[in-house]
Design a protein around this motif. Sequence first.
Motif: not given
Length: 507
Positions: A90-95
């Motif tokens: 989820q964090e990588h997707t946002r980045m």
Amino acid sequence: MTTTYLELINRGARHYPDRTAIVYESQSFTFKEVDWLSSQLAHALCAKGVSQHDRIALLLNNGPYSVPLDFACVKAGLNRVPLNARLSVQEHTRMLKETGVQHIVFGADLADHALALKQELPEVICYGLGSKIAGGDDLLTTAESQPTSAPEITVKDDDVILTLFTSGTTGTLKAAQHTQASYAGVCKNVLMNLINVKHDDAMLHAASLIHASGVFVLPFWLRGARTVIMEAFDPTSFLQLITKERITAINMVPTMLQMLLEHPDFEKTDVSSLQQVIYGASPMPRSVIEKAMSLWGRERFWQYYGQTECPLTITVLRPEDHEGELLGSCGKPCVDVELRLIDEAGNDVPHGSPGEIAVRSPAMMKGYYNADQLNAEMFTEDGWLRTRDVAVMDERGFLHMKDRTSDMIITGGYNVYPREVEDALMEHPAVIECSVVGTRDDKWVEAVTAAVAVKPGQKITEAELINFVGEHLASYKKPRKVVFVDSVPKTAVGKLNRKALRDMLKN
């Protein structure tokens, strides 16, 4: 034109073709081999349709291709966006969404993670290193048939070559941009202020190469010295490699040093080759540094203070200053860094008074990506960068950190921001309110600690809440302690009062 990152890569390759540049486990690569492989990878990326100035995400743990891939991106004129492998999908997707990345290069051990990202963002193309998933190829296979000379490109000083996500001191996710010139400035900063690399030196890297540890690669490359890479930090292997590889320099966060001190082989390890123990990233507990100096000698220890926005060293505490009250300071400003202490209006504070650290340096970032308002807040009109750290300068010129302008928690060398942990906790149906702070911890320096109020009639255990957060965030962001309360402390206007919570948890 000033010196560029690309030119520094080329200089090291020209000067030391047959010397060993990289060591990883049983593998070693000469400067020529790293240079050739990085050129082939650069051509392979171009062959896949990646164009100069494109942003490309790198999802890689430390390994044999860490340095060649970084160099490949520079040779192709790409803007690399490293992804910390410890973060969640989820964090990588946002980045990736925030930076508009269309291409990812991933390590074979992270293929499942890359596939999960592909499912979240079907339009992104993923290329493996020794692996492949649907819609992408194995970049190493493509590279085998490519030229060993670098692509012919023209670069400018202000070309962005690195976009590195950092929560900084505000807790808001943002991406600091470094250029050809600023990254070359970082290399010079390290050589001028922190480490005088010699021909036969070797540095051991156990921390992630996408952060501070990786900054040391280029200075060693320029001097024909070796970079020895571990996949991850393991105290036993780390101590063994110091002896085996005749390591001359190591870069530590406080938690790593403490784990070494607790290892049964620490005192009997042959460290006769070791000249520098460099540490930073978070405050060092006095008991840890004093014990380490008593066993390894004060002359080996160097502390630095810096930020992703202005790496690597803003100030340095040299070995001869590791004594008395100076152990609580972060050293003196570096020779290539201008430093002021200012108030909120940007005016210099009186000498001896606390003020926000503001800096100017050739190593300073160009600015945050796609964040005009934030850039306007962080840069003064005359080009000084606000750090959001508050300090006092003593009469001898040593900087003493007093506070942060946020509630950032530094645990084991990693930044954790209360709001994102609180947001994760509030997703649990049994939680009615919560507040997160850092509490003192002998091993991790600060422990992520949550105060949680549970809805009437609901039951939840500490372990269940910790595991729940771990499903949403990186492991190091999980609370290490959960305290159940009737209600969390608040200010008069109803805001979370983290200072009151920290005070409460001390009692």
